[in-house]
Design an enzyme around this catalytic site. Structure first.
Site, mmCIF file in Angstrom:
data_model
loop_
_atom_site.group_PDB
_atom_site.id
_atom_site.type_symbol
_atom_site.label_atom_id
_atom_site.label_comp_id
_atom_site.label_asym_id
_atom_site.label_seq_id
_atom_site.Cartn_x
_atom_site.Cartn_y
_atom_site.Cartn_z
ATOM 1 N N HIS A 73 0.813 -1.214 0.000
ATOM 2 C CA HIS A 73 0.000 0.000 0.000
ATOM 3 C C HIS A 73 0.849 1.269 0.000
ATOM 4 O O HIS A 73 0.417 2.292 -0.530
ATOM 5 C CB HIS A 73 -1.016 -0.032 1.149
ATOM 6 C CG HIS A 73 -2.184 -0.922 0.816
ATOM 7 N ND1 HIS A 73 -2.197 -2.269 1.103
ATOM 8 C CD2 HIS A 73 -3.327 -0.652 0.148
ATOM 9 C CE1 HIS A 73 -3.329 -2.785 0.632
ATOM 10 N NE2 HIS A 73 -4.027 -1.837 0.057
ATOM 11 N N HIS B 58 5.590 -14.315 6.208
ATOM 12 C CA HIS B 58 6.057 -13.196 7.025
ATOM 13 C C HIS B 58 4.993 -12.764 8.012
ATOM 14 O O HIS B 58 5.222 -12.714 9.211
ATOM 15 C CB HIS B 58 6.498 -12.007 6.167
ATOM 16 C CG HIS B 58 7.230 -10.990 6.980
ATOM 17 N ND1 HIS B 58 6.579 -10.052 7.756
ATOM 18 C CD2 HIS B 58 8.552 -10.805 7.178
ATOM 19 C CE1 HIS B 58 7.489 -9.325 8.383
ATOM 20 N NE2 HIS B 58 8.686 -9.766 8.060
ATOM 21 N N GLU C 75 5.334 -12.945 11.875
ATOM 22 C CA GLU C 75 4.856 -11.686 12.476
ATOM 23 C C GLU C 75 3.358 -11.512 12.245
ATOM 24 O O GLU C 75 2.890 -10.429 11.908
ATOM 25 C CB GLU C 75 5.630 -10.492 11.895
ATOM 26 C CG GLU C 75 7.082 -10.430 12.365
ATOM 27 C CD GLU C 75 7.898 -9.342 11.675
ATOM 28 O OE1 GLU C 75 7.319 -8.319 11.285
ATOM 29 O OE2 GLU C 75 9.117 -9.537 11.524
ATOM 30 N N HIS D 184 14.708 -14.127 8.335
ATOM 31 C CA HIS D 184 13.618 -14.855 9.008
ATOM 32 C C HIS D 184 13.724 -16.367 8.793
ATOM 33 O O HIS D 184 13.543 -17.150 9.725
ATOM 34 C CB HIS D 184 12.258 -14.371 8.501
ATOM 35 C CG HIS D 184 11.873 -13.022 9.017
ATOM 36 N ND1 HIS D 184 11.862 -12.707 10.352
ATOM 37 C CD2 HIS D 184 11.471 -11.900 8.367
ATOM 38 C CE1 HIS D 184 11.475 -11.443 10.504
ATOM 39 N NE2 HIS D 184 11.237 -10.932 9.314
HETATM 40 CO CO CO Z 1 10.342 -9.116 9.022
#
Ligand code: CO
Length: 298
Positions: free
Chosen positions: A124, A181, A211, A243
């Site tokens: 966005h 993610h 997350e 990650h």
């Molecule tokens: Co991250």
């Protein structure tokens, strides 16, 4: 008064002619009749890991092969990563910087392709930048392509691609856990939506988020419920970066591997980002193609 006007008329006419010819002469120069010039801007979150570059290089190669005549530009949305790379002497543009550069280079039609997984906060942000350039009117057309997960067609293709990622050695009774993610953004719902569709084909396939929802604790309880003894852990991120290496496959106590192993579940890890697989790259490319067809004949 009349006399003066009479004398002024030729002068005004002459000036008008100079201006008119000037204007006509300048038209080509200033680009009022700019020639059509199409460009592609690929926008990723970015990664500072060298190993992650294979993902981006794969996409870059595929895009250039599909549209050999269209110049390809890159931008990273993550400021932190851009600054990290700058310290290593590698310059990467933000989407706004890349678009300003493309405006300066007289592009008229710009296809901005998001290489994000979902239309979350990063997507966005890009959308806002694209909107700003659109309202400035510097390009005849500027269109932003969907991220990986968007339409139902793309979701189905993504399910196919997920299954292609699963190593052949995985046995039927073993679970497959993808690490997405995840985000605080409402678009996080795409992860469980994709998991639901994947589970129609194989109920032992899970998609969690580092997350976001579902978290590893939920995944763990589902695995325990199904009495899973072995799980395969794979990243569901375009690059197998920090990650994947640490939060998923790392040896720290709070990594997904350690949490599941601590619960008596054997773990196999695969460190390959989705952008390293052609089946995923094709989905992003199909979104880019949708944008580029809008430029035909305009
Ligand atoms: Co991250």
């Amino acid at each position: 008064m009349k006399k003066m006007a009479n004398r002024l008329v030729p002068a005004i006419l002459a000036m008008a002619m100079v201006l008119a010819t000037g204007t006509v002469g300048l038209a080509g120069h200033h680009g009022t009749h700019k020639e059509k010039k199409t460009g592609i801007l690929l926008v990723a979150f970015g990664s500072s890991e060298t190993s992650a570059q294979v993902s981006f290089e794969n996409i870059d190669r595929k895009v250039k092969a599909a549209w050999p005549d269209v110049p390809v530009y890159w931008a990273y949305t993550s400021r932190i990563i851009r600054h990290k790379l700058a310290k290593q002497g590698k310059h990467l543009d933000s989407p706004a910087m890349a678009l300003a550069r493309m405006a300066d280079e007289q592009f008229t039609h710009v296809a901005v392709q998001s290489l994000h997984t979902i239309a979350g906060a990063e997507y966005h942000d890009v959308r806002r930048v694209v909107g700003a350039f659109k309202s400035m009117g510097v390009f005849d057309k500027i269109i932003l392509g969907h991220p990986l997960l968007a339409t139902q067609t793309a979701m189905e293709k993504a399910v196919d691609a997920l299954f292609e990622m699963i190593p052949a050695e995985r046995k039927k009774q073993e679970a497959v856990v993808f690490m997405g993610h995840g985000t605080h953004h409402p678009a996080n719902a795409f992860y469980p939506a994709l998991m639901f569709q994947a589970q129609q084909r194989d109920p032992l396939v899970f998609i969690g988020a580092v997350e976001g929802y579902p978290e590893i604790d939920e995944i763990h309880s589902w695995l325990a419920e199904k009495k899973i003894k072995t799980a395969w852990l794979l990243p569901f991120m375009s690059v197998a970066g920090d990650h994947a290496k640490n939060d998923m496959a790392g040896d720290e106590d709070d990594s997904w591997k350690s949490i599941l192993m601590g619960a008596g579940i054997q773990c196999h890890t695969v460190l390959k980002g989705t952008a390293e697989y052609d089946s995923f790259v094709h989905i992003w490319l199909s979104h880019l193609k949708e944008v580029l067809v809008h430029f035909n004949g305009s």
